[in-house]
Design a protein around this motif. Structure first.
Motif, PDB file in Angstrom:
ATOM      1  N   SER A  91       0.816  -1.225   0.000  1.00  0.00           N
ATOM      2  CA  SER A  91       0.000   0.000   0.000  1.00  0.00           C
ATOM      3  C   SER A  91       0.844   1.268   0.000  1.00  0.00           C
ATOM      4  CB  SER A  91      -0.922   0.016   1.218  1.00  0.00           C
ATOM      5  OG  SER A  91      -0.168   0.042   2.423  1.00  0.00           O
ATOM      6  N   GLY A  92       2.172   1.135  -0.060  1.00  0.00           N
ATOM      7  CA  GLY A  92       3.024   2.322  -0.111  1.00  0.00           C
ATOM      8  C   GLY A  92       3.042   2.948  -1.505  1.00  0.00           C
ATOM      9  N   ARG A  93       3.621   4.135  -1.581  1.00  0.00           N
ATOM     10  CA  ARG A  93       3.800   4.840  -2.854  1.00  0.00           C
ATOM     11  C   ARG A  93       5.255   5.273  -2.995  1.00  0.00           C
ATOM     12  NH1 ARG A  93      -0.700   3.404  -5.520  1.00  0.00           N
ATOM     13  NH2 ARG A  93      -2.535   4.671  -5.100  1.00  0.00           N
ATOM     14  N   HIS A  94       5.725   5.287  -4.241  1.00  0.00           N
ATOM     15  CA  HIS A  94       7.021   5.886  -4.543  1.00  0.00           C
ATOM     16  C   HIS A  94       6.832   7.372  -4.809  1.00  0.00           C
ATOM     17  CE1 HIS A  94      10.181   2.842  -4.798  1.00  0.00           C
ATOM     18  NE2 HIS A  94       9.202   1.990  -5.069  1.00  0.00           N
ATOM     19  N   LEU A  95       7.681   8.194  -4.246  1.00  0.00           N
ATOM     20  CA  LEU A  95       7.586   9.636  -4.437  1.00  0.00           C
ATOM     21  C   LEU A  95       8.816  10.136  -5.173  1.00  0.00           C
ATOM     22  CD1 LEU A  95       6.298  10.670  -0.893  1.00  0.00           C
ATOM     23  CD2 LEU A  95       4.969  10.141  -2.934  1.00  0.00           C
ATOM     24  N   PRO A  96       8.685  10.596  -6.413  1.00  0.00           N
ATOM     25  CA  PRO A  96       9.824  11.143  -7.150  1.00  0.00           C
ATOM     26  C   PRO A  96      10.454  12.300  -6.395  1.00  0.00           C
ATOM     27  CG  PRO A  96       7.940  10.834  -8.597  1.00  0.00           C
ATOM     28  CD  PRO A  96       7.450  10.620  -7.203  1.00  0.00           C
ATOM     29  N   ILE A  97      11.730  12.527  -6.609  1.00  0.00           N
ATOM     30  CA  ILE A  97      12.445  13.562  -5.874  1.00  0.00           C
ATOM     31  C   ILE A  97      11.851  14.946  -6.132  1.00  0.00           C
ATOM     32  CG2 ILE A  97      14.217  13.975  -7.644  1.00  0.00           C
ATOM     33  CD1 ILE A  97      16.227  14.202  -5.282  1.00  0.00           C
ATOM     34  N   VAL A  98      11.301  15.167  -7.335  1.00  0.00           N
ATOM     35  CA  VAL A  98      10.661  16.456  -7.618  1.00  0.00           C
ATOM     36  C   VAL A  98       9.493  16.669  -6.666  1.00  0.00           C
ATOM     37  CG1 VAL A  98       9.367  17.789  -9.330  1.00  0.00           C
ATOM     38  CG2 VAL A  98      11.363  16.467 -10.048  1.00  0.00           C
ATOM     39  N   TYR A  99       8.707  15.633  -6.445  1.00  0.00           N
ATOM     40  CA  TYR A  99       7.567  15.742  -5.527  1.00  0.00           C
ATOM     41  C   TYR A  99       8.040  15.975  -4.099  1.00  0.00           C
ATOM     42  CZ  TYR A  99       3.227  14.560  -3.105  1.00  0.00           C
ATOM     43  OH  TYR A  99       2.121  14.593  -2.296  1.00  0.00           O
TER      44      TYR A  99
END
Length: 493
Positions: A91-99
């Motif tokens: 249920s996790g999400r990857h967060l791009p460095i821009v975000y």
């Protein structure tokens, strides 16, 4: 240099894992050279590339990009493993460095929250109470009706002229969600100029791309020390989001909710009253909810119009069904669920043109075993909903538009049937799926009930171009330009 590192790093990781820690039992998948061969397609048409790889390596496959392990589910059974059996783990999400560089993103997301934590639950609960629940949808029915009639009047004033359908759909949907969230419109749809729509659409596309697409630095943290552009991109996006929502938030904060014309509190009232969210956090979540309510729904309304115009017999059947169901001259959303064939057309459009073909990527919050394979912690998990929805093993004549397949079918859009996941499923399923379906019904139902549509210069509608463009979501590549003609007998006085 970055590309060379992207390909070299996996080799080093495999060497270290195998000889120092023992080989992990990762799902099968392409080696570095095969990934290089597919790299362009993985960037520009990943849903198609991953479908082809699944035919080679099976419905559960893995590969590396840089030091990031990618895991792909390409069948209903494997999707069920990730999104139901082990839903909490994935249920996790990857967060791009821009975000991550965007001010106020910490604890301010419903869709991109890295985990299902306290703030995620609170924001989702507020959204449920104000927008997504059955009670909220019933309360907000007047908003949809009012904004849709604004759209109808706008199109009526442009009868005989060529209209850009995507612009009009986006502006209408933006006003629907903005009114539900903040009790005010984002646009004056009666104006003929489209510049303000286009600026907001450009921002929506920018935010979608930069908050969901991983770049070289995300795959190769070694480049972080020379990453001078991610923060600049984030700050540019931050200024635009603040320009959109900042004055609305400040006005409401100053007035302490007294400028809200509605008798009940809206989303903005409640998050301000909670007192734990900053202005930046509130702006980010409003932007996220705007995107969730406009982008995918706009895409679906456009594709639905395309498919019906290309299939005139189906269009006539939908029109006849609307005419038999609607009482008097006014379209009433409470009656639309009785239009079973129209509903089947919407479901078939969501199958054939899944708005987010890979859904929103999941992240393993801990190491987990799936089908006797090890999925390491922080692996990115993609569900190829597009590939599953077009798989002939689960759908007869899978690439054809056949609404009849949903007539008398128990398959719905709420994520309970894993061969059909237009809105995802599990903990991270789109919370606004029911609202989206109602909006599509009202928008397209009104377009068909009040107007006849033709292509400019009398072109044959069967020649409408159906090429797609992937930018995280899957859109029609060329804009849908149509000429409306008023069906006067249906226009309310």
């Amino acid at each position: 240099m970055a590309l060379a590192l992207l390909l070299l790093v996996p080799v080093v990781f495999v060497f270290v894992e195998h000889f120092l820690f023992g080989a992990r039992q990762l799902p099968p998948g392409p080696n570095v050279l095969k990934v290089l061969w597919y790299l362009s397609r993985l960037i520009y048409e990943p849903h198609i590339a991953l479908q082809k790889l699944a035919k080679i390596y099976g419905p559960l496959l893995s590969f590396r990009l840089g030091n990031q392990i990618m895991v792909v589910a390409s069948s209903p059974d494997i999707a069920r493993e990730f999104c139901k059996t082990h839903d909490r783990v994935f249920s996790g999400r990857h967060l791009p460095i821009v975000y991550r560089n965007l001010p106020g993103t910490l604890d301010s997301s419903v869709v991109l929250s890295p985990e299902c934590g306290k703030s995620w639950k609170l924001l989702r609960s507020i959204g449920q109470n104000c927008v997504f629940s059955s009670k909220a949808m019933e309360t907000n029915a007047w908003i949809r009706k009012e904004k849709v009639m604004d759209m109808v009047n706008h199109i009526r004033a442009r009868g005989g002229q060529v209209v850009h359908l995507e612009d009009i759909m986006f502006a209408t949907l933006a006003n629907i969600i903005s009114s539900a969230l903040t009790s005010r419109n984002l646009f004056d749809i009666e104006r003929q100029e489209m510049d303000d729509y286009k600026q907001m659409m450009a921002l929506v596309n920018e935010v979608i791309e930069k908050t969901t697409t991983l770049g070289s630095v995300d795959f190769l943290p070694i480049l972080k020390g020379i990453d001078f552009w991610s923060k600049g991109k984030a700050m540019n996006m931050y200024r635009k989001i603040k320009l959109t929502w900042g004055h609305i938030i400040n006005e409401r904060r100053i007035s302490n909710g007294h400028d809200n014309p509605r008798s009940t509190q809206d989303f903005l009232d409640i998050v301000l009253a909670d007192g734990t969210f900053s202005e930046d956090q509130i702006g980010n979540v409003l932007m996220e909810l705007l995107i969730g309510a406009t982008d995918s729904t706009t895409i679906t309304t456009v594709w639905l119009m395309v498919e019906l115009l290309r299939n005139q017999e189906m269009l006539s059947r939908v029109r006849n069904e609307l005419a038999q169901t609607i009482e008097g001259n006014e379209l009433n959303e409470s009656l639309l669920p009785q239009c079973l064939y129209f509903q089947a057309c919407i479901k078939e459009t969501l199958r054939l043109h899944v708005p987010a073909p890979l859904l929103v990527p999941h992240r393993a919050t801990e190491t987990c075993k799936v089908n006797n394979y090890i999925i390491p912690k922080d692996s990115m998990v993609l569900v190829n909903a597009w590939g599953i929805a077009r798989d002939p093993n689960y759908w007869e004549d899978a690439t054809s538009f056949k609404p009849e397949r949903f007539m008398d079918s128990k398959i719905g859009y709420r994520g309970t049937h894993f061969e059909y996941l237009p809105f995802g499923t599990g903990l991270r399923m789109c919370p606004g799926s029911s609202v989206a379906f109602k909006n599509i019904q009202m928008l397209v139902g009104s377009l068909l009930y009040y107007f006849d549509w033709s292509l400019p210069n009398g072109k044959d509608p069967t020649t409408i171009d159906t090429k797609e463009k992937y930018v995280t979501t899957l859109k029609k590549e060329k804009p849908l330009l149509l000429t409306p003609k008023l069906r006067e007998q249906n226009i309310p006085s």
